[in-house]
Design a protein around this motif. Structure first.
Motif, short mmCIF file in Angstrom:
data_model
loop_
_atom_site.label_atom_id
_atom_site.label_comp_id
_atom_site.label_asym_id
_atom_site.label_seq_id
_atom_site.Cartn_x
_atom_site.Cartn_y
_atom_site.Cartn_z
N ASN A 97 9.14 -89.80 68.21
CA ASN A 97 8.23 -89.45 69.06
C ASN A 97 7.82 -88.08 69.00
OD1 ASN A 97 7.10 -88.53 72.26
ND2 ASN A 97 6.05 -90.25 71.39
N TRP A 102 10.08 -88.09 77.64
CA TRP A 102 11.20 -88.75 76.47
C TRP A 102 12.14 -89.88 77.23
CZ3 TRP A 102 11.98 -83.77 73.28
CH2 TRP A 102 10.90 -83.73 72.44
N GLN A 124 10.34 -92.73 77.72
CA GLN A 124 10.07 -93.58 76.70
C GLN A 124 11.39 -94.43 76.11
OE1 GLN A 124 8.03 -90.12 74.68
NE2 GLN A 124 6.48 -91.40 74.41
N PHE A 130 3.47 -91.62 80.98
CA PHE A 130 4.27 -92.82 81.19
C PHE A 130 4.57 -93.15 82.52
CE2 PHE A 130 4.89 -91.08 76.94
CZ PHE A 130 4.40 -92.04 76.22
N TRP A 141 -1.70 -94.23 78.81
CA TRP A 141 -0.99 -94.51 77.43
C TRP A 141 -1.44 -93.92 76.30
CZ3 TRP A 141 3.66 -96.18 77.84
CH2 TRP A 141 4.13 -97.24 78.58
N GLN A 189 0.34 -93.68 72.97
CA GLN A 189 0.84 -94.71 72.75
C GLN A 189 -0.35 -95.92 72.69
OE1 GLN A 189 4.23 -96.15 72.32
NE2 GLN A 189 4.65 -94.09 72.34
#
Length: 490
Positions: A126, A151, A154, A239, A266, A271
């Protein structure tokens, strides 16, 4: 009674181990642009409890044991990727995280890769860009914490989603605390009102605390949940915002706006596939959902599919007239060379009351530039290819393709002239317009060369496109630095 407990702990399945290494970039500047996040990632993963993080430090117990056993023969604070994998194999790590975060202008840019510990195969990666401004300056601490927490979220929801979130029993080491405790916010009798007030004042941490309390007080109310999601979005936690929206929708499946804000979150987190799922779900429930159609159009703009974007914006406007959607369709029309329609939409958007609030106008403009940048770069590359073809093998359809390119450049240039930038971005906008004008003049020069012949026009066109590329690069750099400047008040 102690022996059965010890036996149970000994038989408990071990959690996968993750070695976390931060790549440090050496740059010959007055300041170190590296921003440390590895410890925050390790702390976040430890809090989730699915894996056992090991930081790249000599003091780590696993590393100390490997050094003493001779499995690790040398140790460096900075290492090459191959050396990182040697250490991972020596300590028996299941995964390796290699991350990097740099300060670039008014933003923090980060990259992260997750590998298998033994084979070095990439499992997930990412990249992230964040810009949290506080008192007119880039807040590096908040930015680094945001990147690290994003992170961690994720990793938890993508590569580690199927791992059990079990915590091992361990006796804490009673030492001197090294972390400063965050002051607690006093309990408030009206947390929703206080949360909204903190949100308006930009006190995002307080806003999240208050709005969490408001959600707990009335979990089936949509208002505090939407406010909490907005606070998380503004704080740079897309997120977490998406997760909150998903939970809200599970509780209130009749409120499709939670699908919309989840999709937007998102998208903000990069994403788009997850966003597409939510939009499809929202449209399946209500094909006449204008907000879903608008976000669908935004996704098509991000994929440079401007015609489909215009179609989605048109569908949204047929359901509800909205100045922001008109502005977006004007952008899509301009990029498909339907300039008269673009101007008409811009004028109509202004008549309907397109918001000129500094923060809204600045966000709108930055999103606009985010779409325009790759388009302008693509046009510049296309023109450079036309030039090369004219220098080597002129003929065929070259003149027709050059004519088409000039028309596109003219439409885009006129669109740029119609867009009013916020005060903070006036200089970069003018420089981008100058670059586009130089590129347009270069195109006209190539057109003359193909129509009249001679090498002089070709040489001028080449020089103009080189100067245009310099101006484009300078405009992009200036635009990024302008992000760190405070947004002017109305």
């Amino acid at each position: 009674m102690m022996l059965p407990l010890i036996a149970a702990l000994a038989l408990a399945p071990a959690k996968p181990t993750v070695l976390i290494y931060q790549d440090m970039v050496i740059e010959f500047t007055d300041k170190d642009n590296n921003v440390l996040v590895a410890k925050e990632i390790a702390s976040g993963l430890d809090a989730v409890g699915k894996v056992a993080p090991v930081s790249w430090e000599m003091s780590e117990p696993a590393v100390v044991a490997a050094i003493r056993s001779g499995a690790i023969r040398s140790w460096e604070a900075t290492a090459k990727k191959d050396d990182v994998f040697k250490v991972s194999r020596a300590i028996g790590a299941d995964y390796v995280v290699i991350c990097k975060v740099l300060r670039k202008g008014g933003e923090l840019e980060g990259d992260i890769q997750l590998y298998r510990g033994r084979g070095g195969r990439t499992v997930w990666d990412n990249n992230a860009k964040y810009s949290i401004i506080r008192n007119g300056k880039l807040d590096i601490v908040s930015g680094s914490m945001t990147i690290a927490s994003t992170w961690v979220a994720q990793l938890d929801t993508i590569p580690f989603k199927d791992l059990p979130a079990s915590r091992s029993l361990a006796t804490p080491d009673p030492g001197i605390p090294t972390a400063t405790h965050t002051p607690s916010v006093r309990i408030d009798s009206a947390p929703l009102a206080s949360g909204r007030k903190a949100l308006r004042e930009g006190k995002l941490i307080e806003a999240v605390v208050f709005l969490n309390d408001a959600v707990d007080a009335d979990p089936m109310s949509a208002e505090p949940r939407l406010a909490l999601i907005e606070a998380l979005q503004q704080a740079g936690h897309p997120f977490l915002a998406a997760g909150e929206a998903a939970r809200a929708y599970e509780l209130m499946p009749d409120r499709s706006e939670f699908l919309i804000v989840a999709a937007q979150s998102w998208i903000d987190g990069g994403q788009t596939d997850r966003a597409f799922e939510k939009i499809q779900e929202a449209l399946a429930k209500d094909p006449k959902n204008a907000a879903a159609r608008t976000i669908f159009g935004d996704m098509m703009m991000g994929r440079l599919d401007f015609e489909r974007a215009a179609e989605q914006y048109t569908a949204a406007l047929a359901i509800r007239q909205d100045p922001e959607t008109l502005y977006k369709r004007a952008q899509a029309y301009a990029l498909t060379e339907e300039f008269s329609k673009s101007v008409e939409d811009l004028e109509k958007a202004n008549k309907l009351g397109l918001s000129q609030e500094p923060e809204i106008a600045t966000k709108r403009y930055r999103n606009n530039v985010g779409v325009l940048e790759p388009v302008i770069q693509s046009m510049a590359v296309a023109f450079r290819n036309l030039l090369k073809e004219a220098q080597s093998e002129p003929g065929g359809s070259l003149k027709a393709r050059t004519d088409t390119w000039v028309l596109r450049a003219s439409a885009l240039m006129q669109y740029l002239d119609r867009v009013t930038p916020p005060l903070v971005h006036v200089k970069s906008h003018e420089q981008r317009g100058l670059a586009m004008n130089l590129l347009y003049q270069a195109g006209k020069g190539l057109h003359r060369h193909l129509a009249e012949g001679g090498q002089a026009g070709l040489g001028d066109a080449d020089l103009l496109q080189i100067e245009a590329m310099r101006e484009l690069a300078a405009a992009k750099s200036r635009f990024e630095s302008e992000h760190a400047a405070p947004t002017p008040c109305a």
